[in-house]
Design an enzyme around this catalytic site. Structure first.
Site, short mmCIF file in Angstrom:
data_model
loop_
_atom_site.label_atom_id
_atom_site.label_comp_id
_atom_site.label_asym_id
_atom_site.label_seq_id
_atom_site.Cartn_x
_atom_site.Cartn_y
_atom_site.Cartn_z
N ASN A 182 3.64 6.53 5.03
CA ASN A 182 3.00 6.75 3.74
C ASN A 182 1.99 7.89 3.81
O ASN A 182 1.90 8.72 2.92
CB ASN A 182 2.29 5.46 3.32
CG ASN A 182 1.62 5.60 1.97
OD1 ASN A 182 2.23 6.10 1.05
ND2 ASN A 182 0.38 5.18 1.89
N ASP A 205 -11.55 32.60 -36.59
CA ASP A 205 -10.32 32.24 -35.90
C ASP A 205 -10.40 30.86 -35.28
O ASP A 205 -9.39 30.28 -34.89
CB ASP A 205 -9.99 33.26 -34.81
CG ASP A 205 -9.58 34.60 -35.38
OD1 ASP A 205 -9.13 34.61 -36.54
OD2 ASP A 205 -9.72 35.62 -34.69
N ASP A 248 -2.67 38.69 -31.44
CA ASP A 248 -3.42 39.72 -32.09
C ASP A 248 -2.88 41.06 -31.64
O ASP A 248 -2.30 41.16 -30.57
CB ASP A 248 -4.85 39.63 -31.54
CG ASP A 248 -5.87 39.55 -32.63
OD1 ASP A 248 -5.56 40.01 -33.73
OD2 ASP A 248 -6.98 39.06 -32.36
N ILE A 299 3.20 1.43 -3.61
CA ILE A 299 2.57 1.58 -4.92
C ILE A 299 1.97 2.98 -5.02
O ILE A 299 1.12 3.34 -4.21
CB ILE A 299 1.48 0.51 -5.13
CG1 ILE A 299 2.16 -0.87 -5.21
CG2 ILE A 299 0.70 0.78 -6.39
CD1 ILE A 299 1.20 -2.02 -5.26
N VAL A 357 0.83 -1.20 0.00
CA VAL A 357 0.00 0.00 0.00
C VAL A 357 0.87 1.25 0.00
O VAL A 357 0.60 2.23 -0.70
CB VAL A 357 -0.94 0.00 1.22
CG1 VAL A 357 -1.60 1.35 1.38
CG2 VAL A 357 -1.98 -1.08 1.06
N GLU A 382 -0.37 4.59 -6.13
CA GLU A 382 -1.65 4.55 -6.81
C GLU A 382 -2.35 5.92 -6.74
O GLU A 382 -3.19 6.23 -7.56
CB GLU A 382 -2.53 3.45 -6.25
CG GLU A 382 -3.45 3.83 -5.10
CD GLU A 382 -2.71 4.04 -3.78
OE1 GLU A 382 -1.49 3.78 -3.75
OE2 GLU A 382 -3.33 4.49 -2.81
N GLU A 394 11.65 3.30 1.35
CA GLU A 394 10.93 2.38 2.24
C GLU A 394 11.11 0.94 1.77
O GLU A 394 11.38 0.02 2.54
CB GLU A 394 9.43 2.73 2.25
CG GLU A 394 9.13 4.05 2.96
CD GLU A 394 7.85 4.69 2.45
OE1 GLU A 394 6.97 3.96 1.96
OE2 GLU A 394 7.74 5.93 2.55
N ASN A 411 9.24 6.26 -1.59
CA ASN A 411 8.76 4.89 -1.70
C ASN A 411 9.91 3.92 -1.93
O ASN A 411 9.95 2.84 -1.34
CB ASN A 411 7.77 4.77 -2.86
CG ASN A 411 6.44 5.40 -2.53
OD1 ASN A 411 6.23 5.85 -1.40
ND2 ASN A 411 5.55 5.46 -3.48
N ASP A 434 -10.17 36.06 -31.92
CA ASP A 434 -11.43 36.54 -31.35
C ASP A 434 -12.64 36.23 -32.23
O ASP A 434 -13.73 36.02 -31.73
CB ASP A 434 -11.35 38.03 -31.02
CG ASP A 434 -10.77 38.84 -32.18
OD1 ASP A 434 -10.70 38.31 -33.29
OD2 ASP A 434 -10.41 40.01 -31.95
N THR A 479 4.39 11.37 6.62
CA THR A 479 5.65 12.04 6.34
C THR A 479 5.95 12.18 4.87
O THR A 479 6.56 13.16 4.48
CB THR A 479 6.84 11.32 6.99
OG1 THR A 479 6.68 9.94 6.76
CG2 THR A 479 6.92 11.65 8.44
N ASP A 480 5.56 11.23 4.05
CA ASP A 480 5.80 11.60 2.65
C ASP A 480 4.57 12.23 2.02
O ASP A 480 4.67 12.92 1.04
CB ASP A 480 6.46 10.49 1.80
CG ASP A 480 5.65 9.22 1.74
OD1 ASP A 480 4.48 9.29 2.07
OD2 ASP A 480 6.21 8.17 1.37
#
Ligand code: ADP
Ligand code: MG
Length: 932
Positions: free
Chosen positions: A755, A665, A345, A301, A298, A303, A730, A727, A661, A758-759
């Site tokens: 997870n 265009d 322009d 990854i 967990v 995710e 760790e 990661n 404009d 701190t990060d």
């Protein structure tokens, strides 16, 4: 007579509808709506109806979405995995663990939800950015109101390029064509006509040619209509209630990240399996190892990365809108950071668009006009003497044409005179007002019978109006001098009308050049008398109308308008130049005007070459490409050449931001990497085709947006690097320990905590950093460059290794020095957290503005450090996290580890910088040495 009945919806969602709006005979409809076909609603009445019926807005559907997002979070794979781990703990009687895991799941879900929700909100805000203004007649005056304030009975003015803001029944239509694909799916434009007595079956989109529907777009012509349905009662409102949510547009960055994340999952699963297998083989209890492995998976990854990117991009959307740039596509934020060319322009973007007529001249003489901006106070002067303009018949005719051949006006709003409608046209009306002409009275007296609207390709427009003499009409035209002269057969002087000879034509062209060289915008005005029966049918196509009206005209004079440069544009051009972003002026205006304005804002020299649209048309792609490198000024550029310019620049590898404009265009805006539309002056069509809308129409805002785009990408790169390095750290700690045969260095809860806190916190902060000082002093990044380019991949591996190895070292050293397993774990945990925080600070320092880490980052690091202290030292938390008080010696070890790493890093940076400077100095020396 039946009473007028209004249906109303009891909810917030505003709007109302009048019975029989599409089918009643016009006089009956107007009676029922209690409105006037010429003066519109009284402003008080309009306000009362707004209060009664509610705003002209579609009901927003947010509630359900919030729940859906929350549910998405809950049923995500990672959450389910964690819940499984919690259930396992519970089943094994580890109630405290189970509850702690549950708490972490809740926190995780909430954090994820908040991020996703904010992103969703920001994206929603993008989608809802629609026609903000509508032009209506109220109390006889043309006013611009927020589209949300339209009420049933309002007299709506529609022009090519407008998005229709409410359902409305046509009262007048000039070559009006509407694109209704949003409602009917049919993309061919539908001609719209006035039908006083509709047949009963002529209702609904695709069938009712006499009704305008909200959400569709006028693509040609103009018209006047009375509003019959607003808000949820409009056809669009009914359909909107039926269609489901539009899918969320993803950005390339998100796709790239999804891809990266998927690859990382494979690596993580492999590592986690090793940790689990080795642990069990060593005789650890399998359920404990399972818990640890699940937590590691967990944690490792990434995710949540795609969601975090979305949140960062969404934040960018907010930050840019604070700087007056509205992002319509998330991907534009990424692309902005890569922009290498801005094609801008001139009118309104580089200049203020505060047009003021300063001089009118013709074969009959010349007058100067005094006054400031759009304020209608000022006088007419000839040779320094005040003159009465209406006493000069040709000038009077010209001024009248300037009002009738156009839709603009000026108005006094909150203490300021502003333009209503096209500023060029407003300026002409303003000059007429200075002469004592009253636009609304004039427009009431001379009814417009046919109109060929302004079109950037033709550079002119014309109307046929009824005159005082029955049966006699007058055709009036205005436009770029060469475009008007091409349709002129005569000129009018004091002594009447004369045939236009070659000499006279050349003299007029020369005068126009002369005025343009002073930076003035020059228009020519012409007119002719005609029989009413000779006017074209107002329902004909724009081409037919233009051909029938714009011929055989009598030239009346030249009008010179001043449009001052925007005060902040010169500095912005310089800023773009330093950021290696080229600015190119692409204008429909006269080349001499373009050059003069470019010189005034420091874009080009006085003698800079100007490439003209006609020359561009003659050039082959190769020839034009050859010019692109040298030429910065493009004048008299028709919309199709604008598009070609974008194509060629992109072929050369440029990333192009192009402003626009008009309706024409839109293709160029779509073609460009970043289509930029004007929030004030632009058409709704251009805004829909664009990915960026400037709320203030200002060029400088594009440069601001580029700066934000670069800063946001930097931030994303930074937190991706940070998260992935953490990661990796760790992972390596756990993997290393298991391969070395050491005990498990971190508990499941410790891993989850790292997870989450701190990060997580510093990564969020890294995503919020303000633009660093240097972002606009370096070249744009290449678009091909991936997230891990420019050393990011190496850095992740190197930093991850440093973090992992140091943590492992502290763990092993504590054990070796006779510490208990709990102490060693606590020490490993503390040093992992500290190393991550040191890394975050280093990143902040590198991004640094003042040498100190930015406050958000410093704050998040302090909070994380405080939480670390709590987990380690607070007795209530110790059993949960498996931590224990550390003796001073171990603390010293932990501190030495992180300080040592930090010192090594700064030393490495310092040394690296030294070395690279040395090399830089040596190499030229070497090459010189070789040359001699
Ligand atoms: P730009 O906005 O870059 O100056 P446009 O494409 O809007 O250029 O206009 C091109 C030319 O058409 C202008 O230089 C002017 O001569 C003419 N023009 C612009 N607006 C109008 C208008 N409302 N009616 C008639 N002619 C116009
Ligand atoms: Mg223009």
């Amino acid at each position: 007579m039946r009473r007028r009945r209004l249906q109303r919806q009891p909810t917030h969602a505003g709007g109302a509808a009048v019975d029989g709006g599409e089918s009643l005979a016009l006089p009956e409809l107007l009676r029922r709506l209690r409105t006037d076909a010429h003066t519109g609603l009284d402003p008080h009445e309009a306000r009362a109806r707004l209060l009664r019926d509610g705003p002209n807005e579609l009901p927003a559907s947010t509630g359900a979405v919030g729940w859906r997002l929350l549910w998405d979070q809950i049923r995500s794979f990672m959450t389910l995995l964690l819940l499984g781990a919690g259930a396992l703990a519970w089943g094994l009687g580890e109630v405290a663990d189970a509850l702690a895991i549950l708490a972490i799941v809740v926190l995780n879900v909430l954090l994820g939800f908040v991020q996703e929700h904010r992103a969703e909100q920001a994206i929603r805000a993008l989608a809802q950015w629609r026609a903000p203004k509508a032009r209506v007649v109220r109390g006889g005056q043309v006013v611009e109101v927020p589209a949300g304030e339209l009420v049933v009975g309002d007299l709506l003015l529609v022009e090519a390029g407008d998005r229709i803001p409410a359902d409305a029944r046509l009262l007048e239509a000039y070559a009006l064509q509407v694109e209704e694909s949003a409602l009917s799916g049919e993309s061919a434009p539908v001609p719209k006509v006035v039908v006083p007595m509709p047949a009963p079956d002529e209702t609904g989109p695709g069938r009712a040619g006499h009704v305008l529907f909200a959400g569709t777009t006028a693509v040609a012509g103009s018209g006047r209509a009375v509003v019959i349905r607003t808000g949820a009662h409009s056809e669009l409102g009914r359909i909107a209630a039926m269609v489901s949510e539009a899918p969320r547009p993803d950005s390339p960055l998100q796709h790239a990240l999804d891809h990266l994340a998927r690859r990382l999952v494979a690596v993580c699963v492999l590592a986690v399996t090793v940790v689990f297998a080795v642990g069990v083989a060593q005789g650890q209890p399998w359920y404990g190892m399972l818990l640890v492995s699940i937590s590691l998976a967990v944690a490792a990854i990434p995710e949540g990365l795609p969601a975090a990117i979305t949140a960062a991009l969404a934040l960018g959307v907010q930050r840019m809108s604070r700087r007056r740039a509205v992002v319509r596509q998330l991907s534009a934020i990424e692309t902005l950071g890569c922009a290498t060319v801005i094609c801008s322009d001139k009118t309104g973007t580089l200049t203020l668009n505060e047009m003021t007529v300063v001089r009118i001249e013709g074969p009959w003489g010349a007058v100067e006009i005094s006054g400031q901006g759009f304020s209608p106070s000022g006088g007419f002067f000839a040779d320094g003497q005040a003159v009465d303009p209406l006493g000069r018949p040709v000038l009077a005719r010209l001024l009248r044409a300037g009002v009738l051949c156009g839709h603009g006006d000026v108005a006094h709003r909150s203490g300021r005179w502003v333009a209503v409608g096209d500023p060029t046209e407003a300026a002409l009306v303003c000059a007429a007002r200075k002469a004592g002409l009253e636009p609304s009275r004039l427009r009431g007296r001379y009814r417009v019978l046919a109109e060929a609207p302004f079109e950037a390709g033709r550079r002119r427009m014309s109307v046929g109006v009824a005159s005082e003499v029955p049966g006699v009409a007058e055709v009036m035209a205005k436009g770029a001098p060469d475009a008007i002269l091409a349709a002129c057969a005569r000129w009018q002087g004091t002594a009447g009308e004369q045939r236009m000879g070659r000499a006279e034509r050349a003299r007029i062209v020369q005068r126009a050049e002369h005025l343009a060289a002073d930076g003035l915008r020059v228009l020519a005005v012409a007119a002719r008398r005609a029989a009413v029966t000779d006017l074209p049918d107002p329902r004909s196509s724009p081409e037919v109308l233009a051909a029938a009206l714009e011929r055989d005209l009598t030239f009346l004079g030249l009008v010179a308008l001043r449009d001052p440069p925007r005060p902040d544009v010169a500095a912005a051009i310089e800023r773009a130049r330093r950021a290696h972003v080229r600015t190119v002026m692409v204008t429909g205006d006269h080349p001499a005007t373009a050059r003069a304005v470019a010189a005034a804002i420091g874009l080009a020299r006085e003698d800079e070459p100007v490439l003209i649209g006609r020359e561009m048309e003659r050039m082959s792609d190769e020839e034009l490409e050859g010019q692109l490198g040298r030429c910065r000024l493009f004048a008299r550029v028709p919309p199709d050449q604008k598009r070609r310019l974008v194509q060629l620049l992109r072929q050369e590898g440029h990333v192009v931001a192009m402003t626009g404009d008009g309706i024409n265009d839109a293709p160029a805006l779509k073609e460009a990497d970043i289509g930029v539309a004007m929030g004030i002056a632009g058409t709704d069509v251009a805004r829909q085709a664009a990915s960026l809308v400037l709320l203030d129409d200002n060029y400088a805002t594009i440069v601001d947006a580029i700066e934000e785009g670069r800063a946001i990408y930097d931030n994303i790169r930074r937190f991706v690097r940070y998260l992935l390095a953490c990661n990796t750290g760790e992972m390596l700690t756990m993997l290393g320990a298991s391969l070395l045969g050491l005990p498990v260095p971190l508990t499941a809860l410790q891993i989850l905590w790292v997870n989450l806190v701190t990060d997580g916190l510093p990564a969020l902060a890294l995503g919020l950093l303000p633009p660093a000082r240097g972002v606009m002093q370096r070249p744009p990044r290449s678009r091909q460059e991936g997230l891990l380019a420019r050393g990011a991949g190496e850095e992740i591996v190197a930093q991850g290794t440093v973090i992992g190895m140091s943590t492992l070292l502290v763990f092993a050293a504590t054990l070796a020095l006779g510490g208990s397993q709990a102490q060693a774990r606590t020490a490993a945990f503390a040093s992992l957290v500290l190393l991550q925080l040191v890394y975050a600070l280093k990143m902040g320092y590198d991004a640094g503005r003042h040498g100190l880490p930015p406050p958000v980052l410093a704050g998040s690091v302090l909070i994380s450090a405080g939480l670390l202290g709590a987990v380690v030292a607070w007795p209530a938390l110790q059993p949960l996290f498996g931590t224990t008080p550390l003796p001073a010696g171990v603390w010293a070890l932990v501190a030495a580890g992180s300080v040592g790493v930090a010192a090594m890093q700064s030393l490495g940076d310092w040394g690296g910088a030294r070395a690279s400077r040395l090399v830089a100095r040596l190499i030229p020396a070497l090459s010189r040495g070789r040359a001699s």
